[in-house]
Design a protein around this motif. Structure first.
Motif, PDB file in Angstrom:
ATOM      1  N   ASN A   1       0.836  -1.188   0.000  1.00 21.32           N
ATOM      2  CA  ASN A   1       0.000   0.000   0.000  1.00 21.32           C
ATOM      3  C   ASN A   1       0.879   1.249   0.000  1.00 21.32           C
ATOM      4  O   ASN A   1       0.932   1.977   0.991  1.00 21.32           O
ATOM      5  CB  ASN A   1      -0.931  -0.023   1.208  1.00 21.32           C
ATOM      6  N   PRO A   2       1.566   1.508  -1.104  1.00 24.72           N
ATOM      7  CA  PRO A   2       2.528   2.610  -1.145  1.00 24.72           C
ATOM      8  C   PRO A   2       1.918   3.996  -0.935  1.00 24.72           C
ATOM      9  O   PRO A   2       2.613   4.924  -0.560  1.00 24.72           O
ATOM     10  CB  PRO A   2       3.160   2.490  -2.526  1.00 24.72           C
ATOM     11  N   ALA A   3       0.621   4.147  -1.135  1.00 28.53           N
ATOM     12  CA  ALA A   3      -0.004   5.455  -0.979  1.00 28.53           C
ATOM     13  C   ALA A   3      -0.212   5.850   0.483  1.00 28.53           C
ATOM     14  O   ALA A   3      -0.563   6.993   0.764  1.00 28.53           O
ATOM     15  CB  ALA A   3      -1.340   5.476  -1.712  1.00 28.53           C
ATOM     16  N   THR A   4       0.023   4.934   1.414  1.00 23.97           N
ATOM     17  CA  THR A   4      -0.223   5.251   2.825  1.00 23.97           C
ATOM     18  C   THR A   4       0.824   6.170   3.425  1.00 23.97           C
ATOM     19  O   THR A   4       0.585   6.763   4.468  1.00 23.97           O
ATOM     20  CB  THR A   4      -0.310   3.976   3.688  1.00 23.97           C
ATOM     21  N   GLY A   5       1.969   6.276   2.817  1.00 24.53           N
ATOM     22  CA  GLY A   5       2.974   7.192   3.322  1.00 24.53           C
ATOM     23  C   GLY A   5       4.385   6.688   3.124  1.00 24.53           C
ATOM     24  O   GLY A   5       4.611   5.519   2.794  1.00 24.53           O
ATOM     25  N   ILE A   6       5.321   7.588   3.330  1.00 20.74           N
ATOM     26  CA  ILE A   6       6.741   7.295   3.141  1.00 20.74           C
ATOM     27  C   ILE A   6       7.507   7.828   4.346  1.00 20.74           C
ATOM     28  O   ILE A   6       7.253   8.938   4.809  1.00 20.74           O
ATOM     29  CB  ILE A   6       7.263   7.972   1.856  1.00 20.74           C
ATOM     30  N   LEU A   7       8.424   7.022   4.849  1.00 22.62           N
ATOM     31  CA  LEU A   7       9.343   7.464   5.892  1.00 22.62           C
ATOM     32  C   LEU A   7      10.686   7.728   5.236  1.00 22.62           C
ATOM     33  O   LEU A   7      11.141   6.930   4.414  1.00 22.62           O
ATOM     34  CB  LEU A   7       9.508   6.386   6.964  1.00 22.62           C
ATOM     35  N   THR A   8      11.325   8.833   5.593  1.00 19.59           N
ATOM     36  CA  THR A   8      12.619   9.178   5.019  1.00 19.59           C
ATOM     37  C   THR A   8      13.637   9.351   6.135  1.00 19.59           C
ATOM     38  O   THR A   8      13.359  10.040   7.125  1.00 19.59           O
ATOM     39  CB  THR A   8      12.516  10.461   4.172  1.00 19.59           C
ATOM     40  N   PHE A   9      14.797   8.709   5.970  1.00 17.08           N
ATOM     41  CA  PHE A   9      15.849   8.722   6.975  1.00 17.08           C
ATOM     42  C   PHE A   9      17.148   9.244   6.376  1.00 17.08           C
ATOM     43  O   PHE A   9      17.470   8.916   5.233  1.00 17.08           O
ATOM     44  CB  PHE A   9      16.105   7.299   7.496  1.00 17.08           C
ATOM     45  N   PRO A  10      17.930  10.006   7.139  1.00 13.22           N
ATOM     46  CA  PRO A  10      19.266  10.376   6.669  1.00 13.22           C
ATOM     47  C   PRO A  10      20.105   9.112   6.460  1.00 13.22           C
ATOM     48  O   PRO A  10      19.896   8.086   7.128  1.00 13.22           O
ATOM     49  CB  PRO A  10      19.832  11.232   7.808  1.00 13.22           C
ATOM     50  N   THR A  11      21.051   9.178   5.541  1.00 12.18           N
ATOM     51  CA  THR A  11      21.840   8.005   5.157  1.00 12.18           C
ATOM     52  C   THR A  11      22.573   7.348   6.324  1.00 12.18           C
ATOM     53  O   THR A  11      22.523   6.126   6.471  1.00 12.18           O
ATOM     54  CB  THR A  11      22.843   8.400   4.052  1.00 12.18           C
ATOM     55  N   ALA A  12      23.251   8.110   7.155  1.00 10.11           N
ATOM     56  CA  ALA A  12      24.043   7.526   8.252  1.00 10.11           C
ATOM     57  C   ALA A  12      23.184   6.752   9.268  1.00 10.11           C
ATOM     58  O   ALA A  12      23.505   5.609   9.596  1.00 10.11           O
ATOM     59  CB  ALA A  12      24.874   8.598   8.942  1.00 10.11           C
ATOM     60  N   PRO A  13      22.086   7.311   9.776  1.00 12.38           N
ATOM     61  CA  PRO A  13      21.246   6.531  10.693  1.00 12.38           C
ATOM     62  C   PRO A  13      20.648   5.279  10.040  1.00 12.38           C
ATOM     63  O   PRO A  13      20.502   4.244  10.682  1.00 12.38           O
ATOM     64  CB  PRO A  13      20.156   7.505  11.118  1.00 12.38           C
TER      65      PRO A  13
END
Length: 58
Positions: free
Chosen positions: A37-49
């Motif tokens: 269900n890709p439309a539910t949202g996206i989490l984005t994280f910085p590369t190092a963490p």
């Protein structure tokens, strides 16, 4: 974010009922979404963490 190159785990099988995620990498971030269900949202994280998180899974 549809322009991103989303990838699913190679351990994920098409048509499977398994809960899977997809990731998309950019130079400074990694984005994660639900593959079913890709439309539910996206989490984005910085590369190092994100890299640190992955290293704890091995």
């Amino acid at each position: 974010m549809d322009h991103l190159d989303w990838r699913k785990s190679s351990r994920s099988s098409a048509g499977s009922d398994a809960a899977c995620v997809e990731i998309a990498r950019l130079p400074q971030t990694t984005s994660v979404r639900d593959s079913k269900n890709p439309a539910t949202g996206i989490l984005t994280f910085p590369t190092a963490p994100w890299a640190s998180f992955l290293s704890t899974l091995v």
